[in-house]
Scaffold this active site. Structure first.
Site, short mmCIF file in Angstrom:
data_model
loop_
_atom_site.label_atom_id
_atom_site.label_comp_id
_atom_site.label_asym_id
_atom_site.label_seq_id
_atom_site.Cartn_x
_atom_site.Cartn_y
_atom_site.Cartn_z
N HIS A 27 0.97 -1.07 -0.14
CA HIS A 27 0.13 -0.02 -0.14
C HIS A 27 0.93 1.18 0.02
CE1 HIS A 27 -4.19 -1.42 0.25
NE2 HIS A 27 -3.72 -2.26 1.02
N ASP A 36 -7.26 -2.49 -1.90
CA ASP A 36 -8.35 -3.40 -0.94
C ASP A 36 -9.48 -2.96 -1.71
OD1 ASP A 36 -6.33 -4.18 0.81
OD2 ASP A 36 -6.89 -2.70 2.29
N GLU A 51 -5.86 -12.56 2.74
CA GLU A 51 -6.80 -11.32 2.75
C GLU A 51 -7.28 -11.55 1.28
OE1 GLU A 51 -4.76 -8.29 5.53
OE2 GLU A 51 -4.53 -7.84 3.28
N HIS A 67 -7.26 -8.10 -0.98
CA HIS A 67 -6.05 -7.44 -1.11
C HIS A 67 -5.07 -7.80 -2.33
CE1 HIS A 67 -2.17 -5.38 0.19
NE2 HIS A 67 -1.56 -6.36 -0.56
#
Length: 210
Positions: A117, A124, A185, A188
């Site tokens: 990020h 996301d 995740e 992600h």
């Protein structure tokens, strides 16, 4: 499973291509979740190459389905705070060994020095219908924050057939545009960062901290 705390990730060199951050909101076919921006005002931005690939992925979605981006770029300061908070949560649950703390925390929050990020390389996101209603993905984005860790992995067992189909759509479209998933995740996805380079066998990452 390779976690972001793995030394192999940090050992990937970075040769930043110099692309600027671009506004996700500039692409009308992609929804951006409303929220307060961080101190850099950049949560709704990603590198221009990442945004172009997201646009390409959106063109592969079924009719009536769109991406809803929760977050893109994140400042290094905010990333460090999130990692420290999650380590504190684990410490309170009884995880005390420093190496184990770092490993377990990195399942859901990247160490700042390799954070996708912070490079403007990660998204996301989830799926919504034409009315902006989120589709059933079998668990919420950032479900680890509410103790719902068991449904966070992309291939989590126990999902409904509908949730599995929706995750398959997400994986097919994002993977088809060159993104890699962080397997703990489902929401992600990244391109061009160190983790992406390691998974794809690239010599170096093309995006470093932005």
């Amino acid at each position: 499973m390779i976690l972001l705390s793995d030394p192999k990730v940090l050992n990937i060199p970075v040769q930043d291509c110099g692309e600027p951050l671009a506004e996700i909101a500039s692409v009308p076919e992609i929804e951006l979740a409303p929220r307060e921006r961080d101190e850099a005002g950049a949560y709704g931005r990603v590198r221009t190459g990442v945004l172009e690939r997201l646009r390409s992925a959106s063109e592969m979605l079924p009719d009536g389905v769109k991406f809803l981006v929760i977050e893109g770029h994140r400042s290094s300061a905010e990333q460090a705070q999130r990692f420290a908070r999650y380590e504190d949560r684990l410490r309170r649950s009884g995880v005390l060994d420093p190496a184990d703390l770092r490993r377990q925390a990195s399942a859901f929050v990247s160490p700042v020095e390799v954070a996708p990020h912070c490079a403007g390389a990660a998204l996301d996101l989830t799926l919504v219908n034409a009315d902006g209603v989120e589709l059933d993905m079998g668990g919420a984005v950032n479900g680890h924050r509410s103790g719902d860790e068991k449904y966070c992995p992309l291939d989590a067992p126990g999902l409904s057939d509908q949730a599995r189909r929706n995750r398959d759509v997400l994986a097919r479209t994002m993977g088809g545009a060159g993104f890699v998933n962080y397997p703990t995740e489902w929401w992600h996805w990244s391109y061009g960062d160190r983790y992406w380079a390691l998974i794809n066998g690239a010599d170096s990452a093309i995006y470093g901290p932005a």
